[in-house]
Enzyme design. Structure first.
Site, PDB file in Angstrom:
ATOM      1  N   SER A   1       0.939  -1.513  -0.412  1.00 30.03           N
ATOM      2  CA  SER A   1      -0.305  -0.073   0.187  1.00 30.03           C
ATOM      3  C   SER A   1       1.162   0.744   0.258  1.00 30.03           C
ATOM      4  O   SER A   1       1.654   1.140  -0.821  1.00 30.03           O
ATOM      5  CB  SER A   1      -0.991  -0.087   1.186  1.00 30.03           C
ATOM      6  OG  SER A   1      -1.712   0.315   0.880  1.00 30.03           O
TER       7      SER A   1
ATOM      8  N   ASP B   1      -1.018   1.803  -4.196  1.00 24.40           N
ATOM      9  CA  ASP B   1      -1.585   0.624  -4.515  1.00 24.40           C
ATOM     10  C   ASP B   1      -3.000   1.242  -5.127  1.00 24.40           C
ATOM     11  O   ASP B   1      -3.723   0.363  -5.829  1.00 24.40           O
ATOM     12  CB  ASP B   1      -2.242  -0.582  -3.720  1.00 24.40           C
ATOM     13  CG  ASP B   1      -3.061  -0.569  -2.129  1.00 24.40           C
ATOM     14  OD1 ASP B   1      -2.836   0.710  -1.770  1.00 24.40           O
ATOM     15  OD2 ASP B   1      -3.434  -1.145  -1.716  1.00 24.40           O
TER      16      ASP B   1
END
Length: 444
Positions: free
Chosen positions: A101, A242
């Site tokens: 992420s 992401d």
């Protein structure tokens, strides 16, 4: 049962340090494959962000899944929400995301999606962990899983994103700076906004494997803010590595965070009678969001910090909209997980429908000053159970009254207690927070 590997958002850590190693990923792919293959022939989709270690882990997972007799669809670099969507559309048994992420490139992680595009149920995660204890075996050669690449994955997801707003939405009058964080949206987000008519300036769209989230994206908006001003753009859009977080910047170069974006979307849906209930925030959501929604008679509840818990509340109440100040925004009537591009389109639709600037729409929510002080713990102590701390919290709450709130929250990742006070006067709030933090220090 305590999980050994899975946290609230999958498995994450530093590359090369257990469990983020190739041998672990091989075994994890095999274990997940064995669990999903119990229902018969299975198919699992794999996508990743742009960090260099993704190639290594993609190959390891693919080998493990194949050894378990599971077919694999490979997407290459794709946003996390795209993998959730494509898991559903390809009728896969599960989706796997290789991403850490918003973390730096030297971290990586694994997230799973169910066949519905939601987080895996606890019982499946427990079953995968139990399978990890078994000796790895390989199915007969004729039963090995097959792998193939999906060549049109990006195009499919771009059309899905555009389909979440009505066909008559035109962005032709908008100049937008899009910051892709050198991450998984680099080949998707600019095309979505450009195909809807916007004039798009791309930054953070040249990934090299190690520059993901580096001084760019939703966690570092200084470059975007300056670019919006320099280019005299109408607004800026910042995604994380992401693609599941969104932070925006208005034409004045001011940051618009997840709470303000949530408010803008909620008010737009409410005015059309399409909100379907209320809004879910978290313990960290700004008090100004709660007050603004209350003024509009929109119900608001707080979940634990984490998009997983926001989604749990949305499902329990059958509401559509929730999110976090960090920019995880869930539009449940449109998709099954937090999606930065989809959320940005909802904000742009609210702007065009109201014929207003992003700055004007965000100004309708009075964001309250917030002060947070981290107090370090030398040993594990339940601070909230200490009498002197309870008394101090009650005293500060009584002084704040309806003008603010107090939150004491142990960190989930560090030996810290986060002491937060927010209210309508910045200096007053800062003083109260320092006072309360000192009581906590003394009590410890």
């Amino acid at each position: 049962m305590t999980k050994r590997y899975f946290g609230t958002d999958g498995i994450r850590g530093k590359v090369g340090t257990a469990p983020i190693t190739p041998d672990f990923m091989l075994k994890l792919g095999w274990a997940a494959g064995k669990v999903f293959a119990r229902e018969g022939r299975s198919k699992i989709i794999i996508g990743k962000d742009t960090r260099i270690s993704g190639y290594m882990f993609e190959s390891a997972l693919e080998a493990g899944l194949s050894a378990a007799g599971v077919d694999v669809l490979l997407l290459g670099p794709m946003p996390t929400p795209a993998i959730a969507y494509l898991t559903r559309t390809f009728r896969c048994n599960a989706g796997i995301v290789i991403s850490a992420s918003h973390n730096p490139y030297y971290d990586n992680g694994i997230k799973f999606f169910s066949e519905q595009g939601t987080k895996l149920p606890d019982e499946i995660e427990h079953a995968i962990e139990a399978q990890m204890d078994m000796a790895m075996t390989t199915v007969d050669a004729a039963e090995l899983g097959k792998a193939r690449r999906i060549e049109d994955a990006a195009g499919r997801y771009i059309e899905f994103c555009k389909g979440t707003v009505s066909g008559d939405l035109s962005l032709k009058d908008l100049k937008i700076v899009v910051d892709c964080a050198n991450g998984a949206t680099y080949h998707i987000a600019p095309k979505v906004f450009r195909e809807l008519g916007a004039s798009v300036i791309e930054i953070g769209a040249s990934p090299d494997g190690i520059n993901i989230n580096e001084a760019c994206g939703a966690t570092s908006t200084a470059l975007l803010q300056q670019t919006v001003i320099d280019q005299q753009a109408d607004l800026g859009i910042a995604l994380d590595g992401d693609g599941d977080r969104l932070i925006m910047v208005d034409h004045k170069g001011e940051q618009v965070d997840g709470d303000e974006l949530l408010f803008i979307i909620a008010m737009a849906l409410h005015q059309k009678g399409q909100l379907n209930g209320g809004v879910v925030g978290t313990l960290m959501s700004n008090f100004g969001l709660e007050q603004g929604l209350k003024h509009a008679a929109i119900p608001f509840v707080r979940a634990q910090v984490g998009d997983r818990y926001v989604l749990e509340q949305l499902l329990a109440k059958d509401w559509f909209l929730g999110g976090e100040s960090s920019g995880h925004l869930i539009c449940r009537q449109l998709t099954s997980t937090g999606d930065g591009i989809v959320a940005a389109l909802q904000v742009l639709k609210a702007m065009t429908d109201a014929n207003s600037s992003l700055h004007t729409l965000k100004s309708a929510m009075g964001k309250m000053p917030q002060t947070m002080i981290n107090v370090r713990l030398n040993e594990k102590v339940d601070v909230l159970s200490l009498t002197e701390v309870q008394s101090a919290v009650a005293d500060v709450e009584s002084r704040l009254g309806e003008r603010g709130r107090v939150l004491l929250r142990p960190s989930g990742t560090e030996p810290l207690v986060r002491v937060m006070v927010e209210g309508d006067d910045e200096a007053w709030v800062e003083g109260l927070c320092q006072e309360l933090a000192e009581v906590v220090r003394q009590a410890l």
